[in-house]
Structure formats: C-alpha cells, structure tokens
Design an enzyme around this catalytic site. Structure first.
Site, short mmCIF file in Angstrom:
data_model
loop_
_atom_site.label_atom_id
_atom_site.label_comp_id
_atom_site.label_asym_id
_atom_site.label_seq_id
_atom_site.Cartn_x
_atom_site.Cartn_y
_atom_site.Cartn_z
N PRO A 21 57.24 -13.59 -27.10
CA PRO A 21 58.58 -13.57 -26.48
C PRO A 21 58.94 -12.15 -26.10
CG PRO A 21 58.76 -13.77 -28.88
CD PRO A 21 57.29 -13.82 -28.56
N CYS A 106 63.35 -8.39 -34.63
CA CYS A 106 63.82 -7.48 -33.58
C CYS A 106 64.58 -6.30 -34.22
CB CYS A 106 64.74 -8.22 -32.61
SG CYS A 106 65.39 -7.13 -31.34
N LYS A 145 59.11 -15.51 -36.31
CA LYS A 145 58.37 -14.32 -35.85
C LYS A 145 59.01 -13.11 -36.52
CE LYS A 145 56.79 -11.77 -31.78
NZ LYS A 145 57.62 -10.57 -31.72
C1 LIG Z 1 60.42 -5.67 -23.31
C2 LIG Z 1 60.15 -6.31 -24.65
C3 LIG Z 1 60.99 -7.32 -25.09
C4 LIG Z 1 60.75 -7.93 -26.33
N1 LIG Z 1 61.57 -8.94 -26.74
C5 LIG Z 1 61.32 -9.58 -27.91
C6 LIG Z 1 62.11 -10.66 -28.33
O1 LIG Z 1 63.04 -11.07 -27.67
N2 LIG Z 1 61.79 -11.26 -29.54
C7 LIG Z 1 60.76 -10.83 -30.31
O2 LIG Z 1 60.50 -11.41 -31.37
N3 LIG Z 1 59.98 -9.81 -29.91
C8 LIG Z 1 60.23 -9.19 -28.74
N4 LIG Z 1 59.43 -8.17 -28.34
C9 LIG Z 1 58.25 -7.82 -29.15
C10 LIG Z 1 57.02 -8.59 -28.65
O3 LIG Z 1 57.18 -9.98 -28.81
C11 LIG Z 1 55.77 -8.16 -29.43
O4 LIG Z 1 55.96 -8.49 -30.79
C12 LIG Z 1 55.52 -6.65 -29.35
O5 LIG Z 1 55.64 -6.18 -28.02
C13 LIG Z 1 54.12 -6.32 -29.89
O6 LIG Z 1 53.13 -6.98 -29.13
P1 LIG Z 1 52.29 -6.17 -28.00
O7 LIG Z 1 51.80 -4.90 -28.66
O8 LIG Z 1 51.20 -7.12 -27.61
O9 LIG Z 1 53.25 -5.85 -26.90
C14 LIG Z 1 59.66 -7.52 -27.13
C15 LIG Z 1 58.83 -6.50 -26.67
C16 LIG Z 1 59.06 -5.90 -25.44
C17 LIG Z 1 58.13 -4.82 -24.97
#
Ligand SMILES: Cc1cc2nc3c(=O)[nH]c(=O)nc-3n(C[C@H](O)[C@H](O)[C@H](O)COP(=O)(O)O)c2cc1C
Length: 359
Positions: A21, A106, A145
């Site tokens: 997400p 978050c 999460k």
């Molecule tokens: C722009 C952005 C918005 C995000 N929004 C959410 C969110 O709404 N809920 C959530 O649980 N994590 C959110 N995350 C975290 C991501 O779900 C993920 O856990 C995090 O980016 C690590 O994964 P990655 O290294 O593959 O990006 C967000 C991350 C980014 C960069």
C-alpha cells in the site's frame, strides 16, 4: 499459503509477489497495471476508518476499484476497535475486497498524532482487540501491516505477532525497518527471519526490494511466505514478473536474464496506466460528491500521474528534458505527446548504442 491469496500467476510453486500500500500511488490504475504484470495481491491507499463512517466522499473515493484489478485488500487506519469494526463491515458490504488490512506501521506525524499507524505498535493488546472486533463485524480475513519496532532499542514485533495470532488475524505483512527509520536504511532481515520462524500465521516480507535479486535474498534468508514490493514497482510493473522468474529459478542458477522492455512496450504500458487513471477520475466524479473546487478529470490526472511518469521515464535518454516540463502538461493528450518525444530520443540512443557496439 495465505488462505485468501491466490497463487503466483507465474507458477503455483513460486511465492506470491504483492504490491505494497502506498498513499498517493496505489490507486485502482496502478493496482490494475501491477496485477496485469503478476502482482498476486494489491492494496488500496491508506483509508481513514472514521472518514468512512462519516460517509465522507473524500474518503470513500479511495475505495473505488476498476474492472480487471484482480484481488485487492482494503488498507484501513484507525485506533478504536468499534470504529474499525464498523468500517470493516462497510468495506465488506462493497463486495470489492478480498481482505481488510490494518495499518499499524505508518510513522507519519499526522497519523501517529491520532494514535494510529505506528502509534499502535507499543499497544499489542489494542491491535489484538481491533483485529478481533473487525473479524466479528465482517467475514473477510483481517491482516496487519506493521514494522519490526519503534527503534532498534524497541523491538516490538514478537508481541505484535502473538496478539494478531491470538485474535485470529489471517496474515501479517512486515516492513522490516523501524518506525524511526521512516522509509530508508538497513532492512532487518534477521528479525524478519526470527518472526517467520516463530509465527503460526503467514508472514509477508517487505522492505528494500529493488530488484529480483533482492526478493530472492529476502526469501532465502527469511523463508517468508510472500514478498511485498513498494517503491520499486512505481513505473516498473515488469518487476513482478522478474521476481517470479527469479524465485522459480533453481537456487544455484544465476537469475534468468530479463531484457529491458523495448520503447514500444514502455509506451503501451504507460498509456494503459494513463487511460486507467483517467477512467478512475471520471468514475470518482460520477460516484462521489467532490468539493466544488475539485479539478476536472483531465486536470486531476495531469497532476496525480506526474509521479508515475517520472518513474516510468527515469533513466531514459529524453527524461531530463521531459522532467523539466512535467508541470506544464495539463491533459492526457499533452502528456502522451511529450512521452512520445522522450521515447523517440531513447529509441535513437538505443539504436546508436547497438550500431556502435563492437562484439
Ligand atoms: C509514497 C509512499 C506511501 C506509503 N504509504 C503507505 C501506507 O499508506 N500504508 C502503509 O502501510 N505503508 C505505506 N508505505 C510504506 C510501503 O508500504 C512499504 O512498506 C515501504 O515503502 C517499504 O517497502 P519498499 O522498500 O519496497 O518501498 C508508503 C511508502 C511510500 C514510499
């Protein structure tokens, strides 16, 4: 296997790859493109449970879906079991989602100020009560999460997993960073492995997967049941297939080569994504009363799609020039004609590289 999670479309024996997400990104358009390229499960943007109960159009529009999206999880935030339960029942009644996920990770100030997101982490008992209340209110599986802890000296994940298990949670997605790290820094694969080893529910591993090799490493070092990709999937839906191929390859074999998508394919995928984004904006305006100052669909797409464009074209020959004008495009026709100019420069650069290549 995660009960509500379909197998990896590439091969049932390969662990599924999920789209994380991401607020501001994972709308129905991005989810549909990701699904088409192999994401087994996708999540909505973060949705305020209280906003849903107030029947706010500004909140409900985040739960719009498009045909062809595949299975989608509704991702909610909140801190009160009763409100989260009522929101879960409302989400279930839409008939659009295969599960409901609780945001317990978050770290953004606006979210934790209200006791939501990572503010839930030191309160595993409350997380358990929220899971139980949501399960009682809807037949959909409830997942969580979260992160490994608030900071390296406050590892909280083991208590959280126990609480989610006891309350009947269906799975847990673990961003293996601390809340204090926000979105960067080392990913604690050792903690992820420890969680997976003890857990009785499926564990979805997340954090720092930028390539197929990163996903393979996460699976081999932790044994997680599925991997979840966030930022690296922006503008790169091809990554889902690359990860599935790499996970399917024998352990001692090098990862199968994946040529860069050709220019025509980048154009086609970007254009499909843009069309879906426009379709979504039209649908939102048909189904919800937005404030009178809300932009028309074309103008809204021109703004919301900028961040995707930036990612699709990043690293291509014409990208720098394109980026300089990103704010000038006000509709989809202007966007596509600028994209064509950028891809033309990339095609020329590739042709030059090929013709000057001496084997
Ligand atoms: C722009 C952005 C918005 C995000 N929004 C959410 C969110 O709404 N809920 C959530 O649980 N994590 C959110 N995350 C975290 C991501 O779900 C993920 O856990 C995090 O980016 C690590 O994964 P990655 O290294 O593959 O990006 C967000 C991350 C980014 C960069």
């Amino acid at each position: 296997m995660i009960p509500f999670l379909p197998p990896n479309p590439a091969s049932p024996s390969v662990r599924p790859v999920l789209l994380a997400p991401m607020a501001g990104f994972t709308d129905a358009a991005m989810r549909r493109v990701s699904h088409a390229f192999g994401a087994a499960l996708t999540y909505t943007e973060m949705v305020n449970a209280t906003g849903l109960l107030r029947a706010s159009d500004k909140t409900w529009h985040l739960l719009e879906t498009l045909p062809g999206e595949g299975p989608v999880v509704a991702h909610l935030y909140g801190s009160e079991p009763e409100a989260m339960a009522a929101a879960a029942a409302a989400v279930w009644r839409t008939g659009r989602f295969v599960a409901i996920d609780i945001n317990a990770g978050c770290p953004v100030r606006k979210i934790i100020a209200n006791g939501c997101g990572s503010a839930l982490m030191p309160r595993p008992g409350l997380i358990g009560r929220i899971v139980a209340a949501m399960r009682a209110a809807s037949p959909l599986p409830v997942t969580v999460k979260t992160r490994v802890g608030l900071a390296p000296d406050r590892v909280l994940i083991h208590e959280i997993v126990s609480a989610v298990e006891e309350a009947g949670g269906a799975a847990l997605a673990l961003h293996a960073r601390f809340a204090s790290q926000m979105h960067s820094g080392a990913v604690a694969l050792d903690l992820l492995a420890a969680v997976k080893q003890r857990a009785r529910i499926p564990i979805i591993g997340n954090g720092g997967i930028r390539s197929a090799a990163d996903a393979v490493r996460m699976v081999r070092e932790t044994g997680v049941d599925a991997v979840m990709v966030g930022r690296a999937a922006m503008g790169n839906p091809w990554l889902f297939g690359a990860i599935a191929d790499a996970l399917a390859a024998p352990e001692d074999a090098p990862p199968p080569p994946r040529p860069r998508p050709d220019v025509a394919e980048i154009r086609a995928v970007l254009s499909d994504h843009l069309t879906a984004a426009r379709q979504l904006q039209i649908q939102i305006r048909a189904n919800h009363r937005l404030p009178s100052r809300a932009l028309d669909p074309e103008a809204a797409v021109a703004i919301t799609f900028r961040c995707h464009l930036f990612r699709y074209l990043s690293g291509l020959a014409g990208a720098a020039q394109f980026r300089g004008h990103l704010c000038d495009y006000t509709n989809t026709v202007e966007i596509l004609s600028a994209v064509d100019a950028c891809l033309e420069r990339e095609a020329q650069a590739r042709a030059t590289r090929t013709s000057t290549h001496i084997p």
